[in-house]
Write an enzyme that holds these catalytic residues in place. Sequence first.
Site, PDB file in Angstrom:
ATOM      1  N   ASN A 109       0.913  -1.183  -0.043  1.00 56.61           N
ATOM      2  CA  ASN A 109      -0.043  -0.303  -0.110  1.00 56.61           C
ATOM      3  C   ASN A 109       0.832   1.229   0.031  1.00 56.61           C
ATOM      4  OD1 ASN A 109      -1.513   2.304   1.019  1.00 56.61           O
ATOM      5  ND2 ASN A 109      -2.882   0.920   1.783  1.00 56.61           N
ATOM      6  N   HIS A 154      -5.804   3.613  -1.329  1.00 55.28           N
ATOM      7  CA  HIS A 154      -6.935   3.856  -1.005  1.00 55.28           C
ATOM      8  C   HIS A 154      -7.249   5.362  -1.465  1.00 55.28           C
ATOM      9  CE1 HIS A 154      -9.554   4.142   2.967  1.00 55.28           C
ATOM     10  NE2 HIS A 154     -10.338   4.477   1.798  1.00 55.28           N
ATOM     11  N   ARG A 160      -9.390   7.918  -0.643  1.00 51.39           N
ATOM     12  CA  ARG A 160     -10.374   8.386   0.159  1.00 51.39           C
ATOM     13  C   ARG A 160     -11.147   9.710  -0.226  1.00 51.39           C
ATOM     14  NH1 ARG A 160      -8.841   6.369   5.605  1.00 51.39           N
ATOM     15  NH2 ARG A 160     -10.447   7.578   6.190  1.00 51.39           N
ATOM     16  N   ARG A 174      -7.145  12.733   1.049  1.00 51.36           N
ATOM     17  CA  ARG A 174      -5.999  13.058   1.940  1.00 51.36           C
ATOM     18  C   ARG A 174      -4.544  12.591   1.427  1.00 51.36           C
ATOM     19  NH1 ARG A 174      -7.147   9.938   7.289  1.00 51.36           N
ATOM     20  NH2 ARG A 174      -9.291  10.927   7.226  1.00 51.36           N
ATOM     21  N   GLU A 221      -8.603   0.291  -2.962  1.00 52.89           N
ATOM     22  CA  GLU A 221      -9.772   0.414  -1.567  1.00 52.89           C
ATOM     23  C   GLU A 221     -10.493   1.629  -1.572  1.00 52.89           C
ATOM     24  OE1 GLU A 221      -7.175   0.701   1.708  1.00 52.89           O
ATOM     25  OE2 GLU A 221      -6.200  -1.419   1.531  1.00 52.89           O
ATOM     26  N   GLU A 239     -10.832  -9.565   3.262  1.00 51.37           N
ATOM     27  CA  GLU A 239      -9.712  -9.092   3.733  1.00 51.37           C
ATOM     28  C   GLU A 239     -10.134  -9.018   5.314  1.00 51.37           C
ATOM     29  OE1 GLU A 239      -7.285  -5.984   1.874  1.00 51.37           O
ATOM     30  OE2 GLU A 239      -6.349  -5.590   3.871  1.00 51.37           O
ATOM     31  N   HIS A 246      -3.555  -4.265   7.872  1.00 55.60           N
ATOM     32  CA  HIS A 246      -3.767  -3.204   8.746  1.00 55.60           C
ATOM     33  C   HIS A 246      -2.739  -3.451  10.042  1.00 55.60           C
ATOM     34  CE1 HIS A 246      -5.363   0.440  10.794  1.00 55.60           C
ATOM     35  NE2 HIS A 246      -5.762   0.470   9.633  1.00 55.60           N
TER      36      HIS A 246
END
Length: 242
Positions: free
Chosen positions: A7, A43, A45, A49, A70, A151, A191
Amino acid sequence: MTRLGVNIDHVATLRQARKTLYPNPTAAAALAENGGADQITIHLREDRRHIQDRDLFDLRRTVSTALNLEMAATQEMLAIACKAKPDTVTLVPERRQELTTEGGLDVVKLESQLAPIIQKLKSDGIEVSLFIEPNMEQIEAGIRLGADLVEFHTGRYCELSDKKEIQVELSRLKEAAQFAGEKGLLVAAGHGLNYDNIEDILRQIPEIEEYNIGHSIVSRALFVGLETAVREFKEIFKEVSK
Ligand code: PXP
């Protein structure tokens, strides 16, 4: 061997901190792939950000392994995903105030909302993964929804320090991974994983076929470079699979 998704969100975090053009996530993805990444994960978002829309489209053109996007299960994100066509979409919960994704997506509660979104992604040829807690009801709902992967959120495992509690959490993850695997789902996890806590989970749960790891790899990359940081993770995977 177990697959490693890298990631690269936090490469974009550094860029957005100054709104510069560098460091470039596309260049980072190429280095991660050189280091042995099996997949690049980002990801997008809602608050943008870190990763920006343009990064997603640039990465779609340049990533040569697989691209895992994601995203929140919203109409805005669905339209973007269907345009960009990543290999996989991982649906995650999202709250604007959070520092990072806290907890899994409640697919039991959101089943009717998720169904048309998953259907559309699948009809566009995009594989669908659901980021959930390692819990049987959540897995069963995922199967009903036609997910290809689940996941598991490893945040709890990573936050614990008591050895007994860690073992309980690993058992919970293992049971869930076995159950999902028997039902024909591919099993991923991620994570909070780092160079220290990856080993126990790797050894104890071979049923987990893929990990998506970001913050610890990008942090390590500051000292050794991204390619080496990824390679070091892959070395641990190799060591454990011997
Ligand atoms: N998997 C999912 C679904 C995530 O949301 C995240 C965080 O963006 C990760 C994996 C990677 O987590 P970390 O950056 O803590 O390694």
